[in-house]
Design a protein around this motif. Structure first.
Motif, PDB file in Angstrom:
ATOM      1  N   GLU A 182     -19.994  -1.536  13.603  1.00  0.00           N
ATOM      2  CA  GLU A 182     -21.824  -1.019  13.165  1.00  0.00           C
ATOM      3  C   GLU A 182     -22.356  -0.414  13.910  1.00  0.00           C
ATOM      4  O   GLU A 182     -22.376  -0.756  15.876  1.00  0.00           O
ATOM      5  N   GLN A 183     -22.877   0.130  13.991  1.00  0.00           N
ATOM      6  CA  GLN A 183     -24.413   0.709  15.114  1.00  0.00           C
ATOM      7  C   GLN A 183     -25.826   0.022  14.752  1.00  0.00           C
ATOM      8  O   GLN A 183     -26.337  -0.682  13.821  1.00  0.00           O
ATOM      9  N   PRO A 184     -26.532  -0.476  15.812  1.00  0.00           N
ATOM     10  CA  PRO A 184     -27.150  -1.336  15.757  1.00  0.00           C
ATOM     11  C   PRO A 184     -28.806  -0.511  15.408  1.00  0.00           C
ATOM     12  O   PRO A 184     -28.534   1.085  15.413  1.00  0.00           O
ATOM     13  N   ALA A 185     -29.612  -1.094  14.057  1.00  0.00           N
ATOM     14  CA  ALA A 185     -30.093  -0.172  13.183  1.00  0.00           C
ATOM     15  C   ALA A 185     -31.837  -0.220  14.153  1.00  0.00           C
ATOM     16  O   ALA A 185     -32.221  -0.987  13.705  1.00  0.00           O
ATOM     17  N   ALA A 186     -32.818   1.226  14.102  1.00  0.00           N
ATOM     18  CA  ALA A 186     -33.933   1.004  14.533  1.00  0.00           C
ATOM     19  C   ALA A 186     -34.982   1.957  13.594  1.00  0.00           C
ATOM     20  O   ALA A 186     -35.762   1.179  13.807  1.00  0.00           O
ATOM     21  N   THR A 187     -34.359   2.291  12.109  1.00  0.00           N
ATOM     22  CA  THR A 187     -35.204   2.728  11.076  1.00  0.00           C
ATOM     23  C   THR A 187     -34.813   2.440   9.672  1.00  0.00           C
ATOM     24  O   THR A 187     -33.772   2.171   9.915  1.00  0.00           O
ATOM     25  N   LEU A 188     -34.842   2.075   8.374  1.00  0.00           N
ATOM     26  CA  LEU A 188     -35.014   2.451   8.064  1.00  0.00           C
ATOM     27  C   LEU A 188     -33.618   3.742   7.160  1.00  0.00           C
ATOM     28  O   LEU A 188     -32.497   2.704   7.052  1.00  0.00           O
ATOM     29  N   PHE A 189     -33.673   4.452   7.774  1.00  0.00           N
ATOM     30  CA  PHE A 189     -32.237   5.328   7.574  1.00  0.00           C
ATOM     31  C   PHE A 189     -31.748   5.996   8.799  1.00  0.00           C
ATOM     32  O   PHE A 189     -32.872   6.168   9.514  1.00  0.00           O
ATOM     33  N   ALA A 190     -31.079   6.363   9.226  1.00  0.00           N
ATOM     34  CA  ALA A 190     -29.937   7.201  10.364  1.00  0.00           C
ATOM     35  C   ALA A 190     -30.416   7.796  10.261  1.00  0.00           C
ATOM     36  O   ALA A 190     -31.007   8.957   9.123  1.00  0.00           O
ATOM     37  N   ARG A 191     -31.019   8.864  11.006  1.00  0.00           N
ATOM     38  CA  ARG A 191     -31.238  10.777  11.868  1.00  0.00           C
ATOM     39  C   ARG A 191     -30.485  11.335  10.652  1.00  0.00           C
ATOM     40  O   ARG A 191     -30.724  12.378  10.966  1.00  0.00           O
ATOM     41  N   ASN A 192     -29.538  11.293  10.918  1.00  0.00           N
ATOM     42  CA  ASN A 192     -28.155  11.790  10.137  1.00  0.00           C
ATOM     43  C   ASN A 192     -28.624  11.507   8.133  1.00  0.00           C
ATOM     44  O   ASN A 192     -28.073  12.693   8.146  1.00  0.00           O
ATOM     45  N   VAL A 193     -29.817  11.658   7.528  1.00  0.00           N
ATOM     46  CA  VAL A 193     -30.039  10.882   6.621  1.00  0.00           C
ATOM     47  C   VAL A 193     -30.785  12.684   5.790  1.00  0.00           C
ATOM     48  O   VAL A 193     -31.930  12.261   6.887  1.00  0.00           O
ATOM     49  N   PRO A 194     -30.460  13.223   5.870  1.00  0.00           N
ATOM     50  CA  PRO A 194     -31.730  13.768   4.999  1.00  0.00           C
ATOM     51  C   PRO A 194     -33.232  13.353   4.875  1.00  0.00           C
ATOM     52  O   PRO A 194     -33.538  12.981   4.232  1.00  0.00           O
ATOM     53  N   TYR A 195     -33.630  14.159   5.666  1.00  0.00           N
ATOM     54  CA  TYR A 195     -35.109  14.582   5.178  1.00  0.00           C
ATOM     55  C   TYR A 195     -35.493  13.266   6.220  1.00  0.00           C
ATOM     56  O   TYR A 195     -37.114  12.399   6.135  1.00  0.00           O
ATOM     57  N   ALA A 196     -35.162  13.107   6.890  1.00  0.00           N
ATOM     58  CA  ALA A 196     -35.453  11.275   8.347  1.00  0.00           C
ATOM     59  C   ALA A 196     -35.310  11.822   9.733  1.00  0.00           C
ATOM     60  O   ALA A 196     -34.914  10.427  10.065  1.00  0.00           O
ATOM     61  N   ASN A 197     -34.444  12.741   9.851  1.00  0.00           N
ATOM     62  CA  ASN A 197     -34.828  13.500  11.132  1.00  0.00           C
ATOM     63  C   ASN A 197     -35.770  13.748  11.832  1.00  0.00           C
ATOM     64  O   ASN A 197     -36.786  14.929  12.023  1.00  0.00           O
ATOM     65  N   PHE A 198     -36.754  12.600  11.702  1.00  0.00           N
ATOM     66  CA  PHE A 198     -37.603  12.787  13.134  1.00  0.00           C
ATOM     67  C   PHE A 198     -38.362  11.876  13.491  1.00  0.00           C
ATOM     68  O   PHE A 198     -37.781   9.998  12.785  1.00  0.00           O
ATOM     69  N   PRO A 199     -38.978  11.416  14.994  1.00  0.00           N
ATOM     70  CA  PRO A 199     -38.744  10.498  15.583  1.00  0.00           C
ATOM     71  C   PRO A 199     -39.767   8.871  15.299  1.00  0.00           C
ATOM     72  O   PRO A 199     -40.920   9.303  14.689  1.00  0.00           O
ATOM     73  N   LEU A 200     -39.079   7.871  15.076  1.00  0.00           N
ATOM     74  CA  LEU A 200     -40.142   6.834  15.073  1.00  0.00           C
ATOM     75  C   LEU A 200     -39.959   5.688  15.910  1.00  0.00           C
ATOM     76  O   LEU A 200     -38.862   6.069  16.535  1.00  0.00           O
ATOM     77  N   SER A 201     -41.440   5.182  16.564  1.00  0.00           N
ATOM     78  CA  SER A 201     -40.824   4.189  18.074  1.00  0.00           C
ATOM     79  C   SER A 201     -40.848   2.904  16.882  1.00  0.00           C
ATOM     80  O   SER A 201     -41.136   2.229  16.158  1.00  0.00           O
ATOM     81  N   PRO A 202     -39.003   2.666  17.441  1.00  0.00           N
ATOM     82  CA  PRO A 202     -38.389   1.394  17.364  1.00  0.00           C
ATOM     83  C   PRO A 202     -38.907   0.518  17.417  1.00  0.00           C
ATOM     84  O   PRO A 202     -39.643   0.330  18.588  1.00  0.00           O
ATOM     85  N   TYR A 203     -39.150  -1.165  16.945  1.00  0.00           N
ATOM     86  CA  TYR A 203     -39.238  -2.099  17.385  1.00  0.00           C
ATOM     87  C   TYR A 203     -38.226  -2.541  18.746  1.00  0.00           C
ATOM     88  O   TYR A 203     -36.996  -3.120  17.603  1.00  0.00           O
ATOM     89  N   HIS A 204     -38.540  -2.346  19.880  1.00  0.00           N
ATOM     90  CA  HIS A 204     -37.153  -2.603  20.537  1.00  0.00           C
ATOM     91  C   HIS A 204     -37.201  -4.530  20.380  1.00  0.00           C
ATOM     92  O   HIS A 204     -38.132  -4.926  20.531  1.00  0.00           O
ATOM     93  N   TYR A 205     -35.804  -4.893  21.211  1.00  0.00           N
ATOM     94  CA  TYR A 205     -35.355  -6.729  21.079  1.00  0.00           C
ATOM     95  C   TYR A 205     -36.799  -6.494  22.862  1.00  0.00           C
ATOM     96  O   TYR A 205     -36.101  -5.928  23.314  1.00  0.00           O
ATOM     97  N   ASP A 206     -37.677  -7.258  21.804  1.00  0.00           N
ATOM     98  CA  ASP A 206     -38.622  -7.677  22.865  1.00  0.00           C
ATOM     99  C   ASP A 206     -39.446  -9.408  22.450  1.00  0.00           C
ATOM    100  O   ASP A 206     -40.801  -9.351  21.916  1.00  0.00           O
ATOM    101  N   PRO A 207     -38.322 -10.643  22.792  1.00  0.00           N
ATOM    102  CA  PRO A 207     -39.117 -11.573  22.362  1.00  0.00           C
ATOM    103  C   PRO A 207     -40.183 -11.999  22.980  1.00  0.00           C
ATOM    104  O   PRO A 207     -40.908 -12.809  22.069  1.00  0.00           O
ATOM    105  N   SER A 208     -40.394 -11.618  24.175  1.00  0.00           N
ATOM    106  CA  SER A 208     -42.353 -11.597  25.205  1.00  0.00           C
ATOM    107  C   SER A 208     -43.058 -11.059  23.869  1.00  0.00           C
ATOM    108  O   SER A 208     -43.787 -11.350  24.391  1.00  0.00           O
ATOM    109  N   ALA A 209     -43.171  -9.979  24.130  1.00  0.00           N
ATOM    110  CA  ALA A 209     -43.666  -9.362  23.329  1.00  0.00           C
ATOM    111  C   ALA A 209     -44.083 -10.000  21.293  1.00  0.00           C
ATOM    112  O   ALA A 209     -45.805  -9.629  21.409  1.00  0.00           O
ATOM    113  N   ALA A 210     -43.009 -10.171  21.256  1.00  0.00           N
ATOM    114  CA  ALA A 210     -42.700 -11.063  19.831  1.00  0.00           C
ATOM    115  C   ALA A 210     -43.612 -12.282  20.514  1.00  0.00           C
ATOM    116  O   ALA A 210     -44.732 -12.549  19.176  1.00  0.00           O
ATOM    117  N   ALA A 211     -43.493 -12.977  20.964  1.00  0.00           N
ATOM    118  CA  ALA A 211     -44.095 -14.137  21.447  1.00  0.00           C
ATOM    119  C   ALA A 211     -45.505 -14.198  21.334  1.00  0.00           C
ATOM    120  O   ALA A 211     -46.105 -14.490  20.801  1.00  0.00           O
TER     121      ALA A 211
END
Length: 519
Positions: free
Chosen positions: A301-330
């Motif tokens: 499987e592929q890591p998911a950044a958003t609710l829908f993959a970009r190949n889903v109709p009407y979902a092909n636009f950029p959203l800033s993902p929540y990157h893995y960043d434990p320091s920022a989370a803390a």
């Protein structure tokens, strides 16, 4: 004598039907086209057909209906049916048969209320033998896509109704599709044979045998022993490490499709401390999806950044993902008042520990492993995540009644995504509704979902979908984990074929032995 033996074996080989053996976790069920579990969707699609078929571009193509027109107000659809189509018992497929099936579905409308089209249909009429008119209460742009679904808008011979309908069962599964269910052995197998009255191209295989093998390890062993020819599906076909092992052997035809669904965690915004946006966003930044996919899922499987993959109709636009960043989370949790005191394992705020629970189906080995990885990631952040393993029915009950902090969830794939999946977010019986109920903008989200479903303007729909998906993303109400493909593992004797646009379909009618393919 040698010549006679050769002739004997040749005649018997010629007489034996060309059979493809496939493994599935359970029997296909009674195959009522208008009902759900235990009917298996792939098998319903083998026997029953729709007016239109969903295509890979997100649109539809003619099927049992050759063409159609839509009124200017979007409320009336006129379908011209294909000529000379017959059910597998030789009963004619007519406009009257279509109307009878729609009436059977609508007689059980409350069972199908999750699907918006079932609520929007006002009436259906047979104009003549070849024309059917569908009247809607109000315009609904996904009408054609929902008519293409594996259920409930498919057609059984009206002679097979029970008490004038299908809500109380059917006599026999008689459809217009390329296959007929010939026999079922409970807990053992189901056998499909070609429909001799099929209007379309005759399948190459004469029989499809579906062997019931509930356990993924046993399914892999059956493939390796030659007892089955094909393993195929969207979820849990084999364990990820088994997939990698079979791939490394190089003896099998192995492929993964493009993303079909999203595996995610729904986060309940009604439950403190998850009603705090900072906590939900910190959770999104705390999970290492790349490592999870590489080590646990073996890149199936592929890591998911958003609710829908970009190949889903009407979902092909950029959203800033929540990157893995434990320091920022803390840091985010610290700013929100969730402090990790020296010598303490768990964060607290005003004396309350940051303790959450994640519910999953206990018999699902992959979900268990995913839950344990997520638990470990959150532990490093000072979040005490307790795991709750329960039976499948109990997990579904939690989704309906909102008794969860975090719970596994999955999008539905094409053609349900995005419209039907978003539509269900307004239904209290769905985990998505329960998770979103505490959001300040829940009312706006629901209003925009209702608006987009009725919109006749594509540009307006794009704008509305973008706002809905952006709000859900910024609200961090989901922890997207992976984009899930269809998995195919087959003997080398099976020729290559295209993945269908619906993850629930298995295109047996397109399959053929490799020897039948020109070099």
């Amino acid at each position: 004598m040698a010549g006679l033996l050769t002739l004997f074996f040749t005649l018997n080989a010629a007489a034996a039907p060309l059979t493809l053996t496939f493994a599935w976790p359970q029997n296909v069920g009674p195959l009522n086209p208008h009902l759900y579990t235990p009917n298996q969707m792939f098998a319903q699609s083998m026997v029953y057909e729709p007016l239109v078929k969903y295509d890979a571009k997100g649109g539809v193509t003619p099927w049992l209906a050759q063409r159609w027109t839509i009124s200017a107000d979007g409320k009336t659809y006129l379908f011209t049916l294909r000529h000379n189509v017959r059910f597998s018992n030789n009963e004619p497929f007519t406009a009257q048969a279509v109307v009878a099936n729609f009436q059977a579905i609508l007689a059980n409308r409350s069972r199908h209320a999750w699907l918006e089209l079932a609520n929007r249909i006002d009436s259906v009429e047979a104009v003549d033998e070849d024309h059917v008119k569908l009247h809607l209460k109000s315009a609904y742009y996904p009408t054609l896509q929902e008519l293409a679904l594996p259920r409930p808008f498919r057609f059984i011979a009206p002679s097979q109704f029970v008490a004038g309908g299908t809500r109380n069962g059917i006599k026999q599964p008689i459809g217009t599709g390329p296959w007929i269910l010939k026999e079922s052995q409970l807990g053992e197998s189901d056998l499909f044979v070609r429909n001799p009255h099929y209007w379309g191209t005759e399948p190459t295989y004469q029989q499809i045998r579906v062997k019931v093998i509930p356990d993924p390890v046993s399914r892999a062993m059956a493939l390796e022993s030659g007892d089955v020819d094909l393993l195929y599906g969207i979820d849990g076909v084999v364990l990820p490490d088994t997939f990698e092992r079979l791939k490394q052997q190089g003896q099998y035809h192995i492929r993964l499709s493009s993303p079909m669904q999203t595996e995610m965690i729904a986060i309940n915004s009604q439950h403190p401390p998850l009603n705090d946006l900072a906590v939900r966003q910190a959770i999104n930044r705390a999970v290492d999806k790349q490592t999870l996919v590489a080590t646990l899922l073996h890149h199936t499987e592929q890591p998911a950044a958003t609710l829908f993959a970009r190949n889903v109709p009407y979902a092909n636009f950029p959203l800033s993902p929540y990157h893995y960043d434990p320091s920022a989370a803390a840091q985010q949790l610290e700013q929100a008042g969730w402090h990790l005191e020296k010598g303490q394992q768990w964060r607290t705020r005003q004396g309350q520990p940051l303790t959450l629970s994640l519910a999953y189906i206990g018999t699902d080995a992959v979900s268990k492993s995913l839950a344990e990885v997520i638990q470990g990631n959150l532990r490093h952040l000072g979040i005490n995540l307790q795991l709750i393993a329960e039976e499948e029915s109990s997990i579904y009950a939690r989704q309906r009644n909102g008794q969860f902090d975090l719970i596994f969830n999955q999008s539905w794939g094409p053609p349900y995504d995005p419209h039907a999946f978003l539509s269900s977010m307004r239904a209290p019986s769905h985990a998505d509704y329960q998770a979103q109920k505490g959001l300040p903008d829940k009312k706006i989200i629901d209003q925009e979902i209702s608006q987009v479903l009725s919109s006749q303007n594509d540009s307006e729909r794009q704008t509305l979908y973008k706002d809905i998906l952006t709000r859900l993303h910024q609200d961090a109400i989901y922890l997207p984990l992976t984009y899930v493909p269809i998995m195919l593992i087959a003997n080398r004797s099976l020729a290559d074929f295209e993945f269908p646009p619906l993850s629930s379909d298995i295109p047996f009618e397109q399959m053929k032995p490799r020897s039948d393919v020109s070099p």
